[in-house]
Motif scaffolding. Structure first.
Motif, PDB file in Angstrom:
ATOM      1  N   PRO A   1       0.828  -1.040   0.108  1.00 62.75           N
ATOM      2  CA  PRO A   1      -0.146   0.085  -0.115  1.00 62.75           C
ATOM      3  C   PRO A   1       0.837   1.252   0.017  1.00 62.75           C
ATOM      4  CG  PRO A   1       0.000  -0.966   2.111  1.00 62.75           C
ATOM      5  CD  PRO A   1       0.640  -1.878   1.103  1.00 62.75           C
ATOM      6  N   GLY A   2       0.212   2.256  -0.756  1.00 63.98           N
ATOM      7  CA  GLY A   2       0.922   3.744  -0.825  1.00 63.98           C
ATOM      8  C   GLY A   2       0.537   4.506   0.241  1.00 63.98           C
ATOM      9  N   ALA A   3       0.845   5.832   0.327  1.00 63.81           N
ATOM     10  CA  ALA A   3       0.573   6.905   1.387  1.00 63.81           C
ATOM     11  C   ALA A   3      -0.662   7.260   1.138  1.00 63.81           C
ATOM     12  CB  ALA A   3       1.436   8.063   0.697  1.00 63.81           C
ATOM     13  N   LEU A   4      -1.544   7.000   0.077  1.00 63.36           N
ATOM     14  CA  LEU A   4      -3.107   7.463   0.041  1.00 63.36           C
ATOM     15  C   LEU A   4      -3.894   6.243   0.919  1.00 63.36           C
ATOM     16  CD1 LEU A   4      -3.834   8.387  -3.496  1.00 63.36           C
ATOM     17  CD2 LEU A   4      -3.631   9.800  -1.611  1.00 63.36           C
ATOM     18  N   VAL A   5      -3.244   5.265   0.918  1.00 63.38           N
ATOM     19  CA  VAL A   5      -4.312   3.941   1.773  1.00 63.38           C
ATOM     20  C   VAL A   5      -3.950   4.073   3.085  1.00 63.38           C
ATOM     21  CG1 VAL A   5      -4.217   1.564   2.077  1.00 63.38           C
ATOM     22  CG2 VAL A   5      -4.079   2.487  -0.285  1.00 63.38           C
ATOM     23  N   GLN A   6      -2.550   4.661   3.391  1.00 58.75           N
ATOM     24  CA  GLN A   6      -2.232   4.828   4.807  1.00 58.75           C
ATOM     25  C   GLN A   6      -3.112   5.844   5.397  1.00 58.75           C
ATOM     26  OE1 GLN A   6       2.039   4.795   4.431  1.00 58.75           O
ATOM     27  NE2 GLN A   6       2.378   2.764   4.518  1.00 58.75           N
ATOM     28  N   ALA A   7      -3.113   7.095   4.646  1.00 57.42           N
ATOM     29  CA  ALA A   7      -3.757   8.109   5.058  1.00 57.42           C
ATOM     30  C   ALA A   7      -5.192   7.814   5.325  1.00 57.42           C
ATOM     31  CB  ALA A   7      -3.502   9.465   4.063  1.00 57.42           C
ATOM     32  N   SER A   8      -5.873   6.888   4.496  1.00 61.09           N
ATOM     33  CA  SER A   8      -7.152   6.747   4.484  1.00 61.09           C
ATOM     34  C   SER A   8      -7.487   5.812   5.734  1.00 61.09           C
ATOM     35  CB  SER A   8      -7.431   5.822   3.187  1.00 61.09           C
ATOM     36  OG  SER A   8      -8.886   5.316   3.471  1.00 61.09           O
ATOM     37  N   MET A   9      -6.247   4.783   6.073  1.00 63.31           N
ATOM     38  CA  MET A   9      -6.576   4.157   7.440  1.00 63.31           C
ATOM     39  C   MET A   9      -6.402   5.106   8.591  1.00 63.31           C
ATOM     40  SD  MET A   9      -6.973   1.127   8.275  1.00 63.31           S
ATOM     41  CE  MET A   9      -8.131   1.336   9.692  1.00 63.31           C
TER      42      MET A   9
ATOM     43  N   ASP B   1      -1.778  -2.245   6.181  1.00 61.62           N
ATOM     44  CA  ASP B   1      -1.575  -0.599   5.522  1.00 61.62           C
ATOM     45  C   ASP B   1      -0.340  -0.149   6.013  1.00 61.62           C
ATOM     46  OD1 ASP B   1      -3.950  -0.798   4.146  1.00 61.62           O
ATOM     47  OD2 ASP B   1      -5.003   0.245   5.452  1.00 61.62           O
ATOM     48  N   TYR B   2       0.026  -0.348   7.329  1.00 58.39           N
ATOM     49  CA  TYR B   2       1.389   0.238   7.734  1.00 58.39           C
ATOM     50  C   TYR B   2       2.545  -0.626   7.916  1.00 58.39           C
ATOM     51  CZ  TYR B   2      -1.773   4.302   8.965  1.00 58.39           C
ATOM     52  OH  TYR B   2      -2.720   5.016   9.108  1.00 58.39           O
ATOM     53  N   ASP B   3       2.286  -2.167   7.914  1.00 51.51           N
ATOM     54  CA  ASP B   3       3.479  -2.966   7.909  1.00 51.51           C
ATOM     55  C   ASP B   3       3.413  -3.871   6.562  1.00 51.51           C
ATOM     56  OD1 ASP B   3       5.545  -4.516   8.419  1.00 51.51           O
ATOM     57  OD2 ASP B   3       4.521  -5.617  10.144  1.00 51.51           O
ATOM     58  N   SER B   4       4.096  -3.147   5.545  1.00 51.93           N
ATOM     59  CA  SER B   4       3.800  -4.009   4.053  1.00 51.93           C
ATOM     60  C   SER B   4       4.723  -5.092   4.026  1.00 51.93           C
ATOM     61  CB  SER B   4       4.125  -2.749   3.091  1.00 51.93           C
ATOM     62  OG  SER B   4       5.406  -2.168   3.354  1.00 51.93           O
ATOM     63  N   ASN B   5       5.519  -5.356   5.164  1.00 52.90           N
ATOM     64  CA  ASN B   5       6.679  -6.270   4.769  1.00 52.90           C
ATOM     65  C   ASN B   5       5.922  -7.623   5.544  1.00 52.90           C
ATOM     66  OD1 ASN B   5       8.857  -4.813   3.946  1.00 52.90           O
ATOM     67  ND2 ASN B   5       9.375  -4.171   6.009  1.00 52.90           N
ATOM     68  N   ASP B   6       4.652  -7.403   6.288  1.00 54.07           N
ATOM     69  CA  ASP B   6       4.190  -8.626   6.648  1.00 54.07           C
ATOM     70  C   ASP B   6       2.841  -8.901   5.611  1.00 54.07           C
ATOM     71  OD1 ASP B   6       2.861 -10.685   8.236  1.00 54.07           O
ATOM     72  OD2 ASP B   6       3.173  -9.768   9.905  1.00 54.07           O
ATOM     73  N   GLN B   7       3.020  -9.852   4.999  1.00 53.33           N
ATOM     74  CA  GLN B   7       1.876 -10.033   3.960  1.00 53.33           C
ATOM     75  C   GLN B   7       0.730 -10.843   4.578  1.00 53.33           C
ATOM     76  OE1 GLN B   7       1.727  -9.192   0.773  1.00 53.33           O
ATOM     77  NE2 GLN B   7       3.039  -7.528   1.620  1.00 53.33           N
TER      78      GLN B   7
END
Length: 273
Positions: A144-152, A206-212
């Protein structure tokens, strides 16, 4: 037909459960008044329709997997958070028959929810998703990018503000609660732990993209079931059951818009937009 996997089983579960939640939400809506109740109870109706649509997309993908079908699944999954959270803003409005909570405040919370929705859709549509087919099975990598993280972040803020406002209203009305109000307060209180787990699941994705395991696309199906699907189902089942009971109470108040003629003296005005 292709072989069913765990995700497909989850979709079938949602197809079984959410029509009942949809029917309950429509019943509550009808009892609270179609016009004014639409501003309050349309959100669980919308959530149910999204979950049904998303489940159908998942089952279609068994034999017809494509980027478009996958995107439909993911968008339905993401945007469902907005009506889920706004359901509890609606419950707050239904409780507040004396309009103690400023209408502009509730309107702002609702608008923030829709801002989060818009950012989330834009973020999912432009997210970095890698598709790989190994031994006939599709695997995905989602970042996820910044937009998704902002949304969350907005969704979390909406949830926190709604719970704080509900707690504040409870203490304002604690010595004069009607039976229907007590049941709606109870619906929010019991649902809150399940909503917290649901939001934690989305936030981790959304914030920990390394944990799939928590990824919106291709995440662990068991984790998704336990931390997202079941949490939503339980929260909404509790809310709809207590909501149905509340609107059947003799002291239930049907809110009316200010431009409508009051049916009884001192009947409260509608406090939403």
């Amino acid at each position: 037909m292709g072989k069913l996997d765990e995700r497909d089983g989850i979709a079938i579960l949602q197809l079984i459960v959410f029509p009942f939640i949809l029917a309950a939400a429509i019943f509550i809506w009808s009892r609270s008044g179609w016009r004014v109740g639409g501003k309050i109870w349309r959100y669980p109706v919308t959530l149910s329709l999204l979950r049904i649509a998303g489940s159908i997309s998942t089952l279609i993908a068994i034999d017809h997997r494509s980027a478009g079908v996958t995107r439909a699944e993911n968008v339905c999954e993401l945007i469902g958070i907005t009506p889920l959270l706004l359901t509890y803003v609606g419950i707050l409005r239904q409780i507040d028959t004396e309009a103690r909570t400023p209408p502009r405040f509730l309107a702002l919370v609702t608008i923030l929810g829709f801002v989060g929705l818009i950012l989330g859709i834009a973020g999912v549509s432009t997210a970095n998703v890698a598709y790989t087919k190994v031994d006939g099975q599709w695997t995905y990598s989602y970042h996820p990018g910044a937009l998704v993280q902002a949304s969350m972040g907005i969704f979390i803020a909406v949830f926190v503000v709604t719970i704080l406002a509900t707690g504040w209203l409870y203490f304002q009305l604690s010595f004069s609660l009607k039976r229907f109000q007590a049941k709606l307060f109870l619906a929010t209180a019991i649902s809150t732990p399940f909503l917290v787990v649901r939001l934690v699941y989305s936030a981790l994705g959304d914030y920990d993209s390394n944990d799939q395991r928590f990824a919106l696309i291709g995440g662990n199906a068991t984790v998704y079931l336990c931390m997202s699907v079941l949490e939503e189902i339980v929260a909404m089942a509790i809310s709809m059951a207590l909501g149905m009971s509340a609107v059947l109470e003799k002291d239930f108040v049907r809110l009316r818009r200010p431009d409508q003629e009051r049916e009884v003296e001192n009947e409260p005005k509608y406090n939403g937009i």
